[in-house]
Design an enzyme around this catalytic site. Structure first.
Site, PDB file in Angstrom:
ATOM      1  N   HIS A 289      45.805  88.300  36.548  1.00 57.05           N
ATOM      2  CA  HIS A 289      46.820  89.189  35.949  1.00 57.05           C
ATOM      3  C   HIS A 289      48.242  88.705  36.231  1.00 57.05           C
ATOM      4  O   HIS A 289      49.185  89.499  36.202  1.00 57.05           O
ATOM      5  CB  HIS A 289      46.677  90.634  36.465  1.00 57.05           C
ATOM      6  CG  HIS A 289      45.383  91.288  36.119  1.00 57.05           C
ATOM      7  ND1 HIS A 289      44.701  92.100  37.004  1.00 57.05           N
ATOM      8  CD2 HIS A 289      44.635  91.250  34.996  1.00 57.05           C
ATOM      9  CE1 HIS A 289      43.592  92.536  36.449  1.00 57.05           C
ATOM     10  NE2 HIS A 289      43.526  92.035  35.227  1.00 57.05           N
TER      11      HIS A 289
ATOM     12  N   ARG B 286      45.989  83.041  26.450  1.00 58.12           N
ATOM     13  CA  ARG B 286      45.802  83.523  27.807  1.00 58.12           C
ATOM     14  C   ARG B 286      44.502  82.939  28.354  1.00 58.12           C
ATOM     15  O   ARG B 286      43.448  83.011  27.721  1.00 58.12           O
ATOM     16  CB  ARG B 286      45.720  85.046  27.826  1.00 58.12           C
ATOM     17  CG  ARG B 286      45.478  85.604  29.224  1.00 58.12           C
ATOM     18  CD  ARG B 286      44.645  86.847  29.194  1.00 58.12           C
ATOM     19  NE  ARG B 286      44.404  87.368  30.540  1.00 58.12           N
ATOM     20  CZ  ARG B 286      43.520  88.318  30.806  1.00 58.12           C
ATOM     21  NH1 ARG B 286      42.808  88.858  29.853  1.00 58.12           N
ATOM     22  NH2 ARG B 286      43.350  88.742  32.048  1.00 58.12           N
TER      23      ARG B 286
END
Length: 398
Positions: A178, A89
């Site tokens: 996000h 990520r």
């Protein structure tokens, strides 16, 4: 069958999840905390067990070595060779990355360059990538960006009303964050509602210590609350969210706190939000405990937090010209019946309403009243699964 590990590296932490792919079976998960500090904590969860050890971990490379050795020690894998893919990520992909990418040195340099957009995240993300490259140099390595989902925003949404040269020359625009979470819960909402995502208008609320709200139309992001960096948007645990930019110039002139760019970044990113208003905690659980004990600052912190979320949801009703559902996810969104109730109870005019008997701790799925026109959903996010899926997709392309 292959094994893929999804990695979410923080400045002093390493969260991971190991999958059997393509079955998407979770074999183990864990968290290494306090990297670079004494008494680091490594936790491994598998087969209903949780194994924890306390030791001094100096850097991310050492943390990755401990993680991999624990997988062998607990017979989760027999050797490193069983892991064929790793997905990392990364918060900021800027305008370079509109989708996930295979890691090479050029990609890694761009991730580090984009630390200007996510100073709390990208440096740690890059450290995790380099650590895995050092220990497992031959496996498929993929970066999955928080910002990629938001690259579908129209220019009217992502441009700021500043002189054009700051966009063309300095790339100052809204990037959001996000994205993996918003994308995942939007698709899960479509399944829950029994409709194709192409027919839905959704408002997704990722509310944790970091928080962002996104307007999703036909499965794509058309606007989101976080901005040029993850500092923008709603109030968060330690981040201010949106403020009048003139406040910074004013405080630079009238206080000794705002003297350098580093001061400004530290105060707005690390000392504001719930922590700044309550003056004692950035954790909503602590805030609510203090509220029950009559703490007025905790009550105010809670009220501002709820107010800012409601305002963004209201904006996105306008952007989407209505919505089919509001989705709550992440730590606070999934676990706080108080926040969910306060947000929705203040906007029943839009046709949304929650059932108190459904809006409880641990709730999942539809928590709306039967006659609500806008459904309210609680969907646990699974960013690690999105990462693992992208590793498999790019591995197959490779």
């Amino acid at each position: 069958m292959t094994k893929t590990i999804a990695i979410n590296a923080g400045s002093s932490s390493l969260k991971w999840q190991l999958y059997q792919m393509p079955e998407e079976t979770v074999l183990a998960k864990g968290l290494i905390e306090r990297i670079g500090l004494k008494d680091s904590i490594s936790t491994v969860k598998f087969d209903g067990r949780a194994e924890k050890q306390v030791l001094d971990i100096e850097n991310h490379t050492q943390a990755v070595k401990i993680l991999l050795d624990d997988l062998i020690r607990f017979n989760i894998i027999a050797s490193y060779d069983e892991i064929t893919g790793v997905g990392h990520r990364v918060v900021a992909g800027g305008e370079y990355f509109k989708e996930s990418a295979l890691v090479d040195e050029e990609v890694l340099q761009k991730v580090e360059e984009l630390s200007l957009l996510a100073p709390l995240h990208n440096p740690a993300n890059a450290a995790g990538i380099r650590a895995f490259k050092e220990l497992l140099p031959d496996i498929t390595s993929v970066v999955v960006f928080d910002t990629s989902f938001h690259t579908t925003m129209p220019e009217k949404a992502y441009r700021y009303p500043l002189p054009t040269k700051y966009y063309t020359e300095n790339k100052v625009r809204k990037y959001g964050a996000h994205g993996t979470s918003h994308e995942y819960v939007a698709h899960e909402a479509a399944k829950l509602l029994g409709k194709p995502i192409e027919e839905l208008k959704l408002i997704t609320c990722h509310i944790g210590n970091g928080a962002s709200i996104t307007a999703v139309d036909k499965g794509i992001s058309v606007d989101t609350s976080m901005g040029f960096t993850p500092l923008g948007g709603v109030m968060m645990g330690t981040r201010s969210g949106d403020i009048d930019p003139a406040i910074i110039a004013y405080l630079m002139e009238h206080t000794d706190d705002f003297k350098t760019p580093e001061d400004i970044s530290r105060i707005l990113n690390r000392e504001s939000g719930l922590l700044g208003v309550s003056e004692f905690s950035s954790d909503m659980r602590d805030i609510h405990e203090a509220m029950r004990n009559g703490n007025d600052k905790a009550l105010l912190a809670n009220d501002i937090f709820v107010d800012r979320i409601k305002k963004y949801i209201g904006q996105y009703f306008a952007v989407l010209n209505g919505a089919d559902a509001i989705i709550f996810t992440a730590g606070i969104g999934e676990n706080s019946k108080t926040i969910r109730g306060q947000v929705i109870n203040g906007m029943t005019w839009f046709g949304c309403d929650v059932d108190p008997e459904k809006n409880v701790f641990g709730a999942e799925g539809d928590i709306s009243t039967p006659d609500a026109k806008v459904r309210v959903l609680v969907i646990p996010t699974d960013e690690e699964l999105v990462i693992a899926r992208d590793v498999e997709r790019l591995k197959n392309k490779q």
